[in-house]
Enzyme design. Structure first.
Site, PDB file in Angstrom:
ATOM      1  N   GLU A  48      -0.795 -10.495   8.251  1.00 55.28           N
ATOM      2  CA  GLU A  48      -0.237 -11.341   7.208  1.00 55.28           C
ATOM      3  C   GLU A  48      -0.850 -12.738   7.323  1.00 55.28           C
ATOM      4  O   GLU A  48      -1.028 -13.258   8.425  1.00 55.28           O
ATOM      5  CB  GLU A  48       1.281 -11.419   7.368  1.00 55.28           C
ATOM      6  CG  GLU A  48       1.968 -12.248   6.287  1.00 55.28           C
ATOM      7  CD  GLU A  48       3.472 -12.355   6.459  1.00 55.28           C
ATOM      8  OE1 GLU A  48       4.146 -12.604   5.449  1.00 55.28           O
ATOM      9  OE2 GLU A  48       3.961 -12.189   7.599  1.00 55.28           O
ATOM     10  N   LYS A 114       4.509  -9.511  -1.959  1.00 60.02           N
ATOM     11  CA  LYS A 114       5.701  -9.441  -1.116  1.00 60.02           C
ATOM     12  C   LYS A 114       6.960  -9.488  -1.977  1.00 60.02           C
ATOM     13  O   LYS A 114       7.166 -10.405  -2.768  1.00 60.02           O
ATOM     14  CB  LYS A 114       5.691 -10.597  -0.117  1.00 60.02           C
ATOM     15  CG  LYS A 114       6.784 -10.515   0.945  1.00 60.02           C
ATOM     16  CD  LYS A 114       6.606 -11.648   1.944  1.00 60.02           C
ATOM     17  CE  LYS A 114       7.586 -11.559   3.100  1.00 60.02           C
ATOM     18  NZ  LYS A 114       7.371 -12.658   4.069  1.00 60.02           N
ATOM     19  N   CYS A 155       5.948  -7.909   5.930  1.00 65.46           N
ATOM     20  CA  CYS A 155       6.821  -8.636   6.842  1.00 65.46           C
ATOM     21  C   CYS A 155       8.308  -8.420   6.559  1.00 65.46           C
ATOM     22  O   CYS A 155       8.861  -7.386   6.885  1.00 65.46           O
ATOM     23  CB  CYS A 155       6.447 -10.118   6.841  1.00 65.46           C
ATOM     24  SG  CYS A 155       7.007 -11.012   8.316  1.00 65.46           S
TER      25      CYS A 155
END
Length: 278
Positions: A48, A114, A155
């Site tokens: 990331e 995301k 994440c």
């Protein structure tokens, strides 16, 4: 990859953050070149924010400089690259935390923005508001590599079981999360969440972190990891810059699902996790 054995060689690159976008991209390029030469992978993943975490360094996809270099490398070496994440300059100047996926022809086969932004306030630990600078994505992302369906998350997405369950419902055998947990949530939940998602959905879970830098404003936990469908840690990195090599045996997915057939045993007359139509 051998289709008969269902083995796919995966390389995770846990990279340093040099606090300079050009240096970070060049480091990733060098590490990809070395990994191809030394390990002959079918798939390489990056961390990331591997080029930069800052919106000022955002670029468009696929014509931005980072995207062009990943495309060129994938084509040159005829591999798949899950390109970690970069700050993407999107529509109406919105900034997204975005993962790109490149095919052996150099084509952009998918991008995942995301979905769940990291907004937390842990007393005595960390306060972080990703939504202050980034916008949330709204789309699920599934890629196909040699007949194997792979879901993409980023994440904080890993904390949401419903998302992983929908990938399982869609036939995914692996979920890849470019992710950099911090020194508060990392020791508590990093391995736990990966093993939970793998166990609940009987698939491989892959996470790719930045290397730990104690001098950074945001200190990444490190420990990039591969967890198998039995929820066992197959491979893990330490905290520094490291190349992790894992041979993924997709036949394990079928074995686990046959021996513990929870998917078929769900009480769908009582509950369900389903896609929402827009």
């Amino acid at each position: 990859m051998s289709k008969a054995s269902k083995i796919m060689r995966l390389v995770l690159l846990q990279l340093k953050d040099f606090k300079d976008k050009a240096a970070n991209v060049q480091n990733a390029v060098s590490k990809i070149e070395a990994a191809v030469k030394e390990h002959s992978p079918r798939l390489i993943t990056l961390p990331e924010y591997f080029n930069s975490p800052f919106p000022v360094h955002s670029e468009s996809i696929p014509d931005g400089s980072t995207s062009q270099q990943l495309s060129s490398l994938a084509k040159k070496h005829q591999i798949y690259i899950v390109g970690g994440t970069i700050p993407e300059l999107g529509e109406n100047d919105a900034i997204y935390n975005t993962c790109t996926v490149w095919s052996p022809t150099g084509e952009l086969v998918a991008k995942h923005r995301k979905m769940h932004l990291f907004d937390v306030d842990i007393k005595g630990g960390i306060r972080y508001k990703e939504s202050e600078t980034f916008s949330a994505g709204n789309d699920f992302t599934i890629i196909d590599i040699d007949g194997h369906r792979i879901g993409i998350g980023i994440c904080y997405d890993i904390r949401f079981e419903e998302m992983a369950r929908l990938y399982r419902n869609a036939g995914c055998e692996m979920i890849i999360y470019p992710a950099s947990f911090n020194m508060t949530t990392g020791p508590l939940h990093w391995e736990l969440l990966q093993r939970a998602r793998a166990n609940d959905n009987q698939l491989f879970v892959v996470t790719n972190s930045l290397a730990r830098d104690p001098s950074a404003g945001y200190v990444a936990f490190g420990h990039s990891m591969v967890v198998d469908p039995w929820s066992k840690v197959q491979q893990t990195a330490r905290t520094g810059e490291e190349t992790v090599v894992a041979d993924i045996d997709f036949s394990l997915v079928e074995q686990v699902r046959q021996q513990i057939p929870v998917f078929a045993q769900r009480r769908l007359d009582l509950y369900a996790t389903e896609w929402k139509t827009k």
